[in-house]
Design an enzyme around this catalytic site. Structure first.
Site, PDB file in Angstrom:
ATOM      1  N   LYS A   1      99.935 134.104 153.276  1.00 17.47           N
ATOM      2  CA  LYS A   1      99.834 133.684 154.688  1.00 17.47           C
ATOM      3  C   LYS A   1      98.433 133.171 154.983  1.00 17.47           C
ATOM      4  CE  LYS A   1     103.190 133.429 155.706  1.00 17.47           C
ATOM      5  NZ  LYS A   1     104.392 133.861 155.087  1.00 17.47           N
TER       6      LYS A   1
ATOM      7  N   ARG B   1     109.370 120.235 159.607  1.00 16.87           N
ATOM      8  CA  ARG B   1     109.717 120.230 158.181  1.00 16.87           C
ATOM      9  C   ARG B   1     108.532 119.795 157.310  1.00 16.87           C
ATOM     10  NH1 ARG B   1     115.416 119.875 157.425  1.00 16.87           N
ATOM     11  NH2 ARG B   1     115.178 118.751 155.474  1.00 16.87           N
TER      12      ARG B   1
ATOM     13  N   GLU C   1      97.666 129.800 153.259  1.00 14.44           N
ATOM     14  CA  GLU C   1      98.542 128.740 153.752  1.00 14.44           C
ATOM     15  C   GLU C   1      98.068 128.153 155.084  1.00 14.44           C
ATOM     16  OE1 GLU C   1     102.429 130.378 154.544  1.00 14.44           O
ATOM     17  OE2 GLU C   1     103.378 128.462 154.141  1.00 14.44           O
TER      18      GLU C   1
ATOM     19  N   GLU D   1     101.993 138.762 150.090  1.00 12.06           N
ATOM     20  CA  GLU D   1     102.426 137.988 151.251  1.00 12.06           C
ATOM     21  C   GLU D   1     101.248 137.767 152.209  1.00 12.06           C
ATOM     22  OE1 GLU D   1     104.793 136.182 151.896  1.00 12.06           O
ATOM     23  OE2 GLU D   1     105.012 136.076 154.062  1.00 12.06           O
TER      24      GLU D   1
ATOM     25  N   LYS E   1     108.093 122.511 155.532  1.00 17.03           N
ATOM     26  CA  LYS E   1     108.901 123.700 155.828  1.00 17.03           C
ATOM     27  C   LYS E   1     110.071 123.830 154.865  1.00 17.03           C
ATOM     28  CE  LYS E   1     110.109 127.291 158.263  1.00 17.03           C
ATOM     29  NZ  LYS E   1     109.319 128.514 157.999  1.00 17.03           N
TER      30      LYS E   1
ATOM     31  N   TRP F   1     107.294 112.830 153.678  1.00 18.42           N
ATOM     32  CA  TRP F   1     106.338 113.718 152.993  1.00 18.42           C
ATOM     33  C   TRP F   1     106.166 113.121 151.610  1.00 18.42           C
ATOM     34  CZ3 TRP F   1     105.978 117.129 148.813  1.00 18.42           C
ATOM     35  CH2 TRP F   1     104.982 118.104 148.901  1.00 18.42           C
TER      36      TRP F   1
ATOM     37  N   CYS G   1     110.464 115.540 154.590  1.00 16.83           N
ATOM     38  CA  CYS G   1     111.208 114.347 154.974  1.00 16.83           C
ATOM     39  C   CYS G   1     112.319 114.684 155.963  1.00 16.83           C
ATOM     40  CB  CYS G   1     111.818 113.605 153.795  1.00 16.83           C
ATOM     41  SG  CYS G   1     110.625 112.925 152.665  1.00 16.83           S
TER      42      CYS G   1
ATOM     43  N   ASN H   1     115.672 110.854 151.907  1.00 18.18           N
ATOM     44  CA  ASN H   1     115.066 112.169 151.671  1.00 18.18           C
ATOM     45  C   ASN H   1     115.505 112.592 150.271  1.00 18.18           C
ATOM     46  OD1 ASN H   1     114.306 114.829 151.658  1.00 18.18           O
ATOM     47  ND2 ASN H   1     115.669 115.478 153.333  1.00 18.18           N
ATOM     48  N   GLY H   2     114.550 113.007 149.426  1.00 16.09           N
ATOM     49  CA  GLY H   2     114.910 113.423 148.065  1.00 16.09           C
ATOM     50  C   GLY H   2     114.114 112.631 147.041  1.00 16.09           C
TER      51      GLY H   2
ATOM     52  N   HIS I   1      90.535 145.826 135.919  1.00 14.82           N
ATOM     53  CA  HIS I   1      90.854 145.051 134.712  1.00 14.82           C
ATOM     54  C   HIS I   1      90.432 143.594 134.869  1.00 14.82           C
ATOM     55  CE1 HIS I   1      92.947 148.454 133.034  1.00 14.82           C
ATOM     56  NE2 HIS I   1      93.546 148.613 134.199  1.00 14.82           N
TER      57      HIS I   1
HETATM   58  O1  M6R Z   1     113.216 128.162 152.796  1.00  9.85           O
HETATM   59  P1  M6R Z   1     112.767 129.047 151.663  1.00  9.85           P
HETATM   60  O2  M6R Z   1     112.696 130.490 152.060  1.00  9.85           O
HETATM   61  O3  M6R Z   1     113.558 128.862 150.423  1.00  9.85           O
HETATM   62  O4  M6R Z   1     111.285 128.580 151.357  1.00  9.85           O
HETATM   63  C1  M6R Z   1     110.568 129.116 150.292  1.00  9.85           C
HETATM   64  C2  M6R Z   1     109.094 128.828 150.418  1.00  9.85           C
HETATM   65  O5  M6R Z   1     108.867 127.438 150.435  1.00  9.85           O
HETATM   66  C3  M6R Z   1     108.503 129.424 151.706  1.00  9.85           C
HETATM   67  O6  M6R Z   1     108.758 130.787 151.797  1.00  9.85           O
HETATM   68  C4  M6R Z   1     106.991 129.196 151.757  1.00  9.85           C
HETATM   69  O7  M6R Z   1     106.359 129.925 150.758  1.00  9.85           O
HETATM   70  C5  M6R Z   1     106.460 129.567 153.133  1.00  9.85           C
HETATM   71  N1  M6R Z   1     105.833 128.437 153.733  1.00  9.85           N
HETATM   72  C6  M6R Z   1     105.482 130.681 153.117  1.00  9.85           C
HETATM   73  O8  M6R Z   1     105.055 131.017 154.403  1.00  9.85           O
END
Ligand code: M6R
Length: 612
Positions: free
Chosen positions: A489, A27, A492, A485, A607, A77, A2, A101-102, A508
């Site tokens: 990635k 965002r 995502e 990670e 974001k 969003w 948002c 927003n919220g 395991h």
């Molecule tokens: O802004 P932040 O670092 O607190 O965000 C945390 C997660 O939402 C963020 O790292 C998310 O996992 C990313 N999109 C991963 O690439």
């Protein structure tokens, strides 16, 4: 997640609203809308909404030749109700328009009360209740500002709101509690937005609102009061963000740009210590000397990629500083009845500084009696930074791509500095060791630059992955979080299902998944766990699995049929995870390119995750 833009000016503000929304696109959102008052031909409220991209809203604006001096705009969003035009903001109650927003937690109670008074709801959103509530307040308190102040007093949950009314074309009212909102002071008018990026087109002079602030914006002035109506002064800041920081330049996507900005981002984050052989507490704030005194353990709170940074840091803080470390997913920690030790240093890690769960977890830790708090964050003046006693701002520059890249590597740099500071305090770091670590840290930008040269080769590997639906990532020790990670990635932005395992866990359970169709990606540094990892890779080969190994040059693994090797530079010691994450980012990026996904705005994601 948002985005809000509010504008009142002596010029036509419609282009400002549209440009502001497009600057907030990163965002994450699924619909967009605006409402304006004070147009050329009418003083009536005009609202336009579109499901989909801001460009679709812009096309509607273009068609209707809209022009006005007062307006609010929003990217939504979806939380309450599906993404649809009817649920898109602004929501209207007879001439009062609201963007939000919220999440309003008591919206069902408010809705029932308002319905009993005859208000008819047309959307599934919590926001519509705010619009009707303000309208209802105006029946006894016609002044818009006062009506908003009274209405927000009844809201429970998190909100940033922007409000206009056609009966009051000379002002906008905004309020914040637990969701980001800042004001902009321009030459031709006053503005408000969810972040500075939206306002750089008109001003760099901003005021950060505090939780509980309510502000009135007219063309020439801003007035801020607290919930009880007491006036309050907030300092104006000149944002250091330059308009071109948000431009793509020669890159195809922001994610690619941000991956390639990492050497510079790391240099900027090292800032004053670049070229130095020692490190001091002062880097973490004036109070650090006192607050680090007597720290017996560290608790890291974060989500997503920032959580992975904390997981890497655990290896460093335990091995080098000799401190026990727990790393907690913020959304879990905030609801757990854990045991608190006041001698804990609580480290909240966040790129955006607005992640609702991380913010709430940090507040919760403090309520439990842990007052030594540190924020590692990329956004100065964000909620998490303001909540913590100490802060270290990563100077990565704006991160626009939803997939976090340069924020991660700069967070690791800060954790490395924290490790050295705490190790030194604990008498566990000799002068020569400190110098050795600092030399390696200061050389990191060059080392990362070298890894970036692998991009063409990684692009070729990506072709082979593009048709896969699953992938396994393996790592050991401090590179296990790098495997995590890598998997995050890939899923995502390419939507390939990926899982990461500590390689020793393979037999395991997950080994059952391995066959010739399952690509297995191994993070393979030449560290003291290499021989163990090699055995795990043999287990994969023996089951016909196809291995893609990111190996340090000195690791002694040779390529063979179904064992492909990407040669990294020589092993980089403690800081090796900073180098090994770079090919993970590039692999995900290139696989997404081949699959044609929306790299910077992957589906369903935002974001800044400002709701829990
Ligand atoms: O802004 P932040 O670092 O607190 O965000 C945390 C997660 O939402 C963020 O790292 C998310 O996992 C990313 N999109 C991963 O690439």
């Amino acid at each position: 997640m948002c985005g809000i833009v509010v504008a009142i000016a002596t010029r036509n503000i419609v282009p400002v609203l549209i440009e502001g929304l497009s600057r907030l696109e990163y965002r994450g959102y699924d619909s967009a809308g605006l409402a304006v008052v004070g147009g050329e031909n009418s003083d009536k409220l005009v609202r336009l909404r579109a499901c989909g991209r801001v460009a679709e809203l812009a096309a509607l604006v273009e068609m209707s030749r809209l022009s006005a001096s007062l307006g609010i705009a929003h990217t939504r969003w979806a939380t309450h109700g599906a993404p649809s035009e009817i649920n898109a903001h602004p929501h209207v109650s007879e001439g009062v328009a609201v963007v939000h927003n919220g999440i309003i937690e008591n919206f069902e109670t408010l809705r029932a009360g308002l319905q009993a008074r005859g208000y008819v709801f047309v959307s599934d959103t919590d926001t519509e209740a705010i619009a009707h509530l303000i309208h209802h307040k105006r029946q006894t308190t016609p002044d818009l500002f006062e009506a908003v102040r009274l209405a927000v007093g009844e809201l429970e949950g998190a909100y940033a709101i922007g409000v206009i009314a056609d009966s009051d074309p000379a002002r906008a009212v905004v309020a914040r509690h637990g969701a980001p909102l800042l004001l902009g002071i321009g030459e031709e008018g006053m503005y408000a937005a969810s972040d500075t990026a939206a306002l750089l087109q008109v001003t760099r002079k901003v005021i950060y609102l505090e939780d509980g602030d309510i502000a009135e914006l007219s063309r020439e002035a801003i007035r801020i009061v607290r919930a009880g109506g007491e006036p309050v002064e907030r300092q104006a800041h000149l944002s250091s963000l330059m308009p071109d920081a948000m431009e793509l330049g020669p890159y195809r996507h922001f994610m690619q740009k941000e991956i390639f900005e990492q050497p510079q981002a790391i240099s900027n984050t090292l800032g004053l210590v670049l070229g130095s052989h020692s490190v001091q507490e002062g880097l973490f704030g004036a109070q650090a000397f006192d607050l680090f005194d007597g720290v017996r353990q560290v608790l890291v709170l974060a989500c997503g990629t920032s959580y992975h940074a904390g997981l890497v840091a655990r290896y460093w803080l335990e091995a080098v500083a000799g401190l026990p470390v727990s790393v907690e997913i913020a959304s879990e920690y905030r609801y757990r009845k854990s045991v608190a030790d006041p001698a804990t240093l609580v480290v909240a890690v966040s790129q955006s500084g607005e992640t609702a769960d991380t913010l709430a977890a940090l507040k919760y830790a403090r309520e439990l009696g842990m007052k030594r708090t540190l924020a590692i964050c990329n956004v100065p003046e964000s909620a998490i930074v303001r909540e913590a006693a100490l802060r270290f701002i990563t100077r990565a520059g704006p991160e626009i791509g939803v997939a976090s890249t340069k924020a991660f590597t700069t967070q690791l740099v800060v954790f490395a500095l924290l490790t050295l500071v705490l190790a030194k305090r604990n008498g566990r770091l000799s002068g020569s060791e400190e110098k050795k670590h600092m030399t390696a840290l200061c050389h990191l930008p060059v080392a990362v630059q070298k890894v970036l040269e692998l991009e063409p080769e990684i692009g070729r590997w990506a072709q082979r992955f593009a048709g896969k639906e699953h992938a396994l990532f393996l790592g050991r020790g401090q590179h296990w979080p790098i495997a995590m990670e890598g998997a995050l990635k890939l899923k995502e932005i390419s939507y390939i299902h990926a899982e990461a395992y500590a390689a020793g866990e393979l037999k395991h359970g997950p080994l059952a998944l391995v066959d010739e169709r399952m690509p297995v990606i191994a993070v393979s540094p030449a560290d003291d766990l290499l021989e163990k990892l090699k055995s795990n890779l043999q287990e994969v080969r023996a089951r016909g699995g196809e291995l893609y190994v990111f190996a340090d040059d000195d690791c002694g693994i040779a390529a063979s049929e179904c064992l492909h090797i990407m040669r990294m530079p020589e092993h980089y010691g403690m800081l090796s995870p900073v180098l090994h994450v770079v090919p993970m980012q590039l692999l995900a990026y290139h696989v997404a390119l081949v699959r044609g996904t929306d790299v910077d705005k992957p589906r369903n994601l935002a974001k800044s995750v400002t709701v829990e």
